[in-house]
Design a protein around this motif. Structure first.
Motif, PDB file in Angstrom:
ATOM      1  N   GLY A 111    -112.933  93.912  12.644  1.00  0.00           N
ATOM      2  CA  GLY A 111    -113.962  94.040  11.604  1.00  0.00           C
ATOM      3  C   GLY A 111    -113.414  94.832  10.437  1.00  0.00           C
ATOM      4  O   GLY A 111    -112.379  94.501   9.886  1.00  0.00           O
ATOM      5  N   ARG A 112    -114.098  95.918  10.088  1.00  0.00           N
ATOM      6  CA  ARG A 112    -113.666  96.763   8.978  1.00  0.00           C
ATOM      7  C   ARG A 112    -112.824  97.942   9.446  1.00  0.00           C
ATOM      8  O   ARG A 112    -112.426  98.782   8.649  1.00  0.00           O
ATOM      9  CB  ARG A 112    -114.898  97.285   8.235  1.00  0.00           C
ATOM     10  N   ARG A 113    -112.570  98.029  10.726  1.00  0.00           N
ATOM     11  CA  ARG A 113    -111.839  99.163  11.299  1.00  0.00           C
ATOM     12  C   ARG A 113    -110.496  98.706  11.856  1.00  0.00           C
ATOM     13  O   ARG A 113    -110.233  97.519  11.994  1.00  0.00           O
ATOM     14  CB  ARG A 113    -112.658  99.786  12.451  1.00  0.00           C
ATOM     15  N   ASN A 114    -109.683  99.671  12.218  1.00  0.00           N
ATOM     16  CA  ASN A 114    -108.414  99.409  12.889  1.00  0.00           C
ATOM     17  C   ASN A 114    -108.489  99.911  14.319  1.00  0.00           C
ATOM     18  O   ASN A 114    -109.153 100.901  14.610  1.00  0.00           O
ATOM     19  CB  ASN A 114    -107.258 100.128  12.190  1.00  0.00           C
ATOM     20  N   ARG A 115    -107.811  99.221  15.193  1.00  0.00           N
ATOM     21  CA  ARG A 115    -107.624  99.659  16.578  1.00  0.00           C
ATOM     22  C   ARG A 115    -106.116  99.743  16.771  1.00  0.00           C
ATOM     23  O   ARG A 115    -105.371  98.885  16.309  1.00  0.00           O
ATOM     24  CB  ARG A 115    -108.241  98.657  17.544  1.00  0.00           C
ATOM     25  N   TYR A 116    -105.673 100.773  17.444  1.00  0.00           N
ATOM     26  CA  TYR A 116    -104.250 101.015  17.594  1.00  0.00           C
ATOM     27  C   TYR A 116    -103.845 100.798  19.044  1.00  0.00           C
ATOM     28  O   TYR A 116    -104.483 101.310  19.961  1.00  0.00           O
ATOM     29  CB  TYR A 116    -103.899 102.434  17.136  1.00  0.00           C
ATOM     30  N   GLN A 117    -102.794 100.013  19.240  1.00  0.00           N
ATOM     31  CA  GLN A 117    -102.274  99.740  20.582  1.00  0.00           C
ATOM     32  C   GLN A 117    -100.882 100.347  20.686  1.00  0.00           C
ATOM     33  O   GLN A 117     -99.999 100.041  19.891  1.00  0.00           O
ATOM     34  CB  GLN A 117    -102.209  98.233  20.826  1.00  0.00           C
ATOM     35  N   VAL A 118    -100.712 101.197  21.678  1.00  0.00           N
ATOM     36  CA  VAL A 118     -99.435 101.871  21.901  1.00  0.00           C
ATOM     37  C   VAL A 118     -98.624 101.074  22.915  1.00  0.00           C
ATOM     38  O   VAL A 118     -99.156 100.629  23.930  1.00  0.00           O
ATOM     39  CB  VAL A 118     -99.673 103.309  22.417  1.00  0.00           C
ATOM     40  N   ASP A 119     -97.327 100.899  22.626  1.00  0.00           N
ATOM     41  CA  ASP A 119     -96.427 100.264  23.581  1.00  0.00           C
ATOM     42  C   ASP A 119     -95.769 101.370  24.398  1.00  0.00           C
ATOM     43  O   ASP A 119     -94.865 102.062  23.903  1.00  0.00           O
ATOM     44  CB  ASP A 119     -95.364  99.447  22.863  1.00  0.00           C
ATOM     45  N   PRO A 120     -96.202 101.561  25.642  1.00  0.00           N
ATOM     46  CA  PRO A 120     -95.661 102.659  26.450  1.00  0.00           C
ATOM     47  C   PRO A 120     -94.240 102.424  26.961  1.00  0.00           C
ATOM     48  O   PRO A 120     -93.619 103.329  27.504  1.00  0.00           O
ATOM     49  CB  PRO A 120     -96.649 102.752  27.617  1.00  0.00           C
ATOM     50  N   SER A 121     -93.700 101.229  26.763  1.00  0.00           N
ATOM     51  CA  SER A 121     -92.383 100.911  27.307  1.00  0.00           C
ATOM     52  C   SER A 121     -91.224 101.345  26.419  1.00  0.00           C
ATOM     53  O   SER A 121     -90.072 101.353  26.863  1.00  0.00           O
ATOM     54  CB  SER A 121     -92.274  99.413  27.586  1.00  0.00           C
ATOM     55  N   GLY A 122     -91.499 101.711  25.178  1.00  0.00           N
ATOM     56  CA  GLY A 122     -90.425 102.108  24.270  1.00  0.00           C
ATOM     57  C   GLY A 122     -89.750 103.392  24.716  1.00  0.00           C
ATOM     58  O   GLY A 122     -90.389 104.281  25.264  1.00  0.00           O
ATOM     59  N   PRO A 123     -88.442 103.497  24.482  1.00  0.00           N
ATOM     60  CA  PRO A 123     -87.727 104.713  24.889  1.00  0.00           C
ATOM     61  C   PRO A 123     -88.026 105.870  23.943  1.00  0.00           C
ATOM     62  O   PRO A 123     -88.317 105.667  22.768  1.00  0.00           O
ATOM     63  CB  PRO A 123     -86.253 104.308  24.781  1.00  0.00           C
TER      64      PRO A 123
END
Length: 141
Positions: free
Chosen positions: A92-104
């Motif tokens: 919609g008008r907002r952002n949702r943030y997804q973290v990639d936990p696999s990164g070193p």
């Protein structure tokens, strides 16, 4: 002089370089980190942990929680996105943030550990008080 996110990485400066107390409140006495000028986690880590805890939070609320400017948080988020640790998804008008936990982790001494290990330490259990975020939200209503 406006601090860049690299200036804010020390966690002890604000506009003009004044030491701040908890959550960036210049009227509060400096906490242990402010008194010594350093912390164990960078502002990049603080922002990543905050977004992992609450993926729907506004960056202005992350700034209040971490104790840095909203512009610094935006710059840090851009860094984390460019390095593929974080993905921004428009809802919609907002952002949702997804973290990639696999990164070193980035430092050579910790590269054999994933970001998810760090996040696991700081995202389990009760989240920190959202009083600072609630105050920031109320100020902008």
């Amino acid at each position: 002089m406006n601090p860049s996110h690299t200036d804010a990485g020390r966690g002890d400066t604000s506009w003009g370089g004044a030491r701040q107390g908890p959550a960036g409140d210049p009227s509060a006495p400096p906490d242990a980190a402010g008194a010594s000028g350093w912390t164990f986690l960078t502002n990049h880590a603080h922002v990543l942990v905050a977004l992992a805890r609450d993926p729907d939070t506004r960056l202005r609320d992350v700034a209040v929680l971490v104790g840095i400017t909203e512009r610094s948080v935006q710059s840090i988020v851009a860094d984390l996105e460019a390095a593929d640790y974080l993905q921004r998804v428009r809802v919609g008008r907002r952002n949702r943030y997804q973290v990639d936990p696999s990164g070193p982790l980035r430092h050579p001494a910790e590269r054999d550990h994933a970001v998810g290990e760090l996040l696991g330490v700081f995202t389990t259990g009760p989240a920190p008080s959202s009083e600072a975020s609630d105050e920031a939200s109320a100020a902008h209503r």
